[in-house]
Design an enzyme around this catalytic site. Sequence first.
Site, mmCIF file in Angstrom:
data_model
loop_
_atom_site.group_PDB
_atom_site.id
_atom_site.type_symbol
_atom_site.label_atom_id
_atom_site.label_comp_id
_atom_site.label_asym_id
_atom_site.label_seq_id
_atom_site.Cartn_x
_atom_site.Cartn_y
_atom_site.Cartn_z
ATOM 1 N N TRP A 1 7.677 3.625 0.694
ATOM 2 C CA TRP A 1 7.730 4.966 0.705
ATOM 3 C C TRP A 1 7.447 5.970 1.981
ATOM 4 O O TRP A 1 8.110 6.720 2.349
ATOM 5 C CB TRP A 1 6.545 5.504 -0.463
ATOM 6 C CG TRP A 1 6.395 6.972 -0.874
ATOM 7 C CD1 TRP A 1 7.462 7.967 -0.912
ATOM 8 C CD2 TRP A 1 5.235 7.765 -1.499
ATOM 9 N NE1 TRP A 1 7.431 8.961 -1.547
ATOM 10 C CE2 TRP A 1 5.829 8.992 -1.850
ATOM 11 C CE3 TRP A 1 4.215 7.269 -1.943
ATOM 12 C CZ2 TRP A 1 4.936 9.838 -2.453
ATOM 13 C CZ3 TRP A 1 2.994 8.066 -2.422
ATOM 14 C CH2 TRP A 1 3.699 9.242 -2.742
ATOM 15 N N THR B 1 0.710 -1.171 0.020
ATOM 16 C CA THR B 1 -0.045 0.099 0.000
ATOM 17 C C THR B 1 0.925 1.291 0.104
ATOM 18 O O THR B 1 0.498 2.474 0.013
ATOM 19 C CB THR B 1 -0.819 0.011 1.206
ATOM 20 O OG1 THR B 1 -0.243 0.042 2.452
ATOM 21 C CG2 THR B 1 -1.985 -1.054 1.043
ATOM 22 N N GLY B 2 2.020 1.122 0.021
ATOM 23 C CA GLY B 2 3.084 2.427 -0.049
ATOM 24 C C GLY B 2 3.993 2.538 1.238
ATOM 25 O O GLY B 2 4.406 3.335 1.776
ATOM 26 N N HIS C 1 2.307 -4.486 9.796
ATOM 27 C CA HIS C 1 1.326 -4.791 9.079
ATOM 28 C C HIS C 1 0.094 -5.498 9.806
ATOM 29 O O HIS C 1 -1.152 -5.678 9.425
ATOM 30 C CB HIS C 1 1.582 -5.956 8.149
ATOM 31 C CG HIS C 1 2.579 -5.501 6.667
ATOM 32 N ND1 HIS C 1 2.435 -4.428 6.143
ATOM 33 C CD2 HIS C 1 3.621 -6.328 6.102
ATOM 34 C CE1 HIS C 1 3.132 -4.246 5.202
ATOM 35 N NE2 HIS C 1 3.998 -5.352 5.379
ATOM 36 N N ARG D 1 -4.415 2.388 0.306
ATOM 37 C CA ARG D 1 -4.222 2.464 -1.195
ATOM 38 C C ARG D 1 -5.310 1.966 -1.893
ATOM 39 O O ARG D 1 -5.855 0.781 -1.241
ATOM 40 C CB ARG D 1 -3.040 1.951 -1.690
ATOM 41 C CG ARG D 1 -2.328 1.988 -3.107
ATOM 42 C CD ARG D 1 -1.389 1.626 -3.612
ATOM 43 N NE ARG D 1 -0.857 1.829 -4.688
ATOM 44 C CZ ARG D 1 0.243 1.210 -5.436
ATOM 45 N NH1 ARG D 1 0.751 0.178 -4.769
ATOM 46 N NH2 ARG D 1 0.598 1.535 -6.669
ATOM 47 N N TYR E 1 -2.292 6.699 -0.413
ATOM 48 C CA TYR E 1 -1.368 6.722 -1.349
ATOM 49 C C TYR E 1 -1.527 7.571 -2.456
ATOM 50 O O TYR E 1 -0.750 8.295 -2.803
ATOM 51 C CB TYR E 1 -1.314 5.207 -1.952
ATOM 52 C CG TYR E 1 -0.024 4.913 -2.834
ATOM 53 C CD1 TYR E 1 1.285 4.591 -2.482
ATOM 54 C CD2 TYR E 1 -0.358 5.095 -4.197
ATOM 55 C CE1 TYR E 1 2.080 4.286 -3.592
ATOM 56 C CE2 TYR E 1 0.660 4.976 -5.158
ATOM 57 C CZ TYR E 1 1.928 4.638 -4.915
ATOM 58 O OH TYR E 1 3.076 4.285 -5.863
HETATM 59 P P1 PAP Z 1 5.801 -3.880 1.024
HETATM 60 O O1 PAP Z 1 4.482 -4.102 1.582
HETATM 61 O O2 PAP Z 1 6.452 -4.968 0.268
HETATM 62 O O3 PAP Z 1 6.713 -2.957 1.800
HETATM 63 P P2 PAP Z 1 4.803 -1.350 -0.319
HETATM 64 O O4 PAP Z 1 6.231 -0.464 -0.148
HETATM 65 O O5 PAP Z 1 4.019 -1.155 0.875
HETATM 66 O O6 PAP Z 1 5.391 -2.684 -0.396
HETATM 67 O O7 PAP Z 1 4.277 -1.369 -1.895
HETATM 68 C C1 PAP Z 1 5.160 -1.164 -2.913
HETATM 69 C C2 PAP Z 1 4.422 -0.337 -3.871
HETATM 70 O O8 PAP Z 1 4.858 0.927 -3.642
HETATM 71 C C3 PAP Z 1 4.735 -0.683 -5.248
HETATM 72 O O9 PAP Z 1 3.780 -0.331 -6.037
HETATM 73 P P3 PAP Z 1 3.726 -0.922 -7.765
HETATM 74 O O10 PAP Z 1 3.744 -2.368 -7.477
HETATM 75 O O11 PAP Z 1 2.160 -0.478 -7.964
HETATM 76 O O12 PAP Z 1 4.667 -0.342 -8.329
HETATM 77 C C4 PAP Z 1 6.043 0.195 -5.393
HETATM 78 O O13 PAP Z 1 6.395 0.453 -6.650
HETATM 79 C C5 PAP Z 1 5.374 1.434 -4.765
HETATM 80 N N1 PAP Z 1 6.723 2.364 -4.723
HETATM 81 C C6 PAP Z 1 7.768 2.163 -3.653
HETATM 82 N N2 PAP Z 1 8.391 3.157 -3.437
HETATM 83 C C7 PAP Z 1 7.690 4.240 -3.751
HETATM 84 C C8 PAP Z 1 7.724 5.618 -3.766
HETATM 85 N N3 PAP Z 1 8.849 6.234 -3.401
HETATM 86 N N4 PAP Z 1 6.816 6.449 -4.152
HETATM 87 C C9 PAP Z 1 5.728 5.864 -4.857
HETATM 88 N N5 PAP Z 1 5.571 4.509 -4.856
HETATM 89 C C10 PAP Z 1 6.487 3.744 -4.406
#
Ligand code: PAP
Length: 331
Positions: A75, A71-72, A134, A157, A223
């Site tokens: 980031w 969900t982000g 989580h 998100r 998000y």
């Molecule tokens: P996790 O649960 O494995 O930590 P998480 O970081 O929550 O994952 O989510 C990953 C999503 O955030 C990815 O989305 P996508 O598959 O739709 O591309 C990833 O690309 C996106 N993401 C990671 N870093 C950023 C950032 N700096 N800005 C915006 N989106 C990001």
Amino acid sequence: MAAFAPSPQSNNISGEQNDSNLPTGRGWMSEHLVQYQGFWLSPKGLKNLMWLQDHFNPRPTDIFLASLPKTGTTWLKALVFATVNRTRHGFSDHPLLTTNPHDCCPFLDAYLHENDPSFLDQNGSPTPRLLSTHVPYALLPDSMTVNRSCRFVYIYRDPKDVLVSKWHFLSNLRPKELPPFPLEEAFELFCQGISHYGPYWDHVLGFWKASLEFPEKILFLKYEDLKEEPFVGVKRLGEFLGYPFSLQEERDGVVEDIVKLCCFENLRNLEVNRTSVHKFSRDSMCMVDNRHFFRKGIVGDWKNCLTAEMIKRLDGITSHKLIASGLLFHN
Ligand code: PAP
């Protein structure tokens, strides 16, 4: 889907929980998921939760970043780390230039389960501790939620993008010897709520309701809003966490610096995030290439992956579950 056990009087779950008598659901990888008090966890996730319940002792200054997977989280970790520590680190040699955000803000339950609570104290930035989880709000121990001054930042998100992101992520991690995991199957499980820490909607609603009850303790972020107005988001983060940006900082462009440092393109292209790996728990073999945390980073990639029928069904579930809360998504 019925919960395994009635909600407890308190959030604390005492003693060891044996997962062998819990309902099981098909996992997204090789392992199955178990349903515990209405939420779906991996067997290891359940053990981690028990550990959290029995051993975690929060500090009043702790900051918890809470989210469902994909969900982000990555980031948000970067944004909070950069905001809270902005007077400690210059932007030209910032730790986020050489460290994956997950290593700046470890997963609370996973690390504690490694039987090394001292790790949390050696985490470089003792106060405030930035920890992520989580775990659904209803399953958090009372020590984290009742009468404490700890703060939570929750990010959510559009579930269609969460599903697509998670499916890609797990497909990348899937052992080669296993057959591919079709999107249709992931979709079906997601709709049934059978997804790590899901059902998605119950997780979101748990934190949403808590944020209405304790607005000074829980900041609820979306998000899509962060993508649209990252400057507003960072300023809200600073204010909520007790690190408001001064007028001088705003004039000096500090908010812009944080947004730029943490933006998808910047983080994805850093060597550490292209070539290194993240260990989810200290001693386990659970390692993920950092590059998998940075896929597309856009809003609405579901349009490229889901059929019209899938979109209709998933939107229908979301409307039905979230309509009373007002937490809907514009397509
Ligand atoms: P996790 O649960 O494995 O930590 P998480 O970081 O929550 O994952 O989510 C990953 C999503 O955030 C990815 O989305 P996508 O598959 O739709 O591309 C990833 O690309 C996106 N993401 C990671 N870093 C950023 C950032 N700096 N800005 C915006 N989106 C990001």
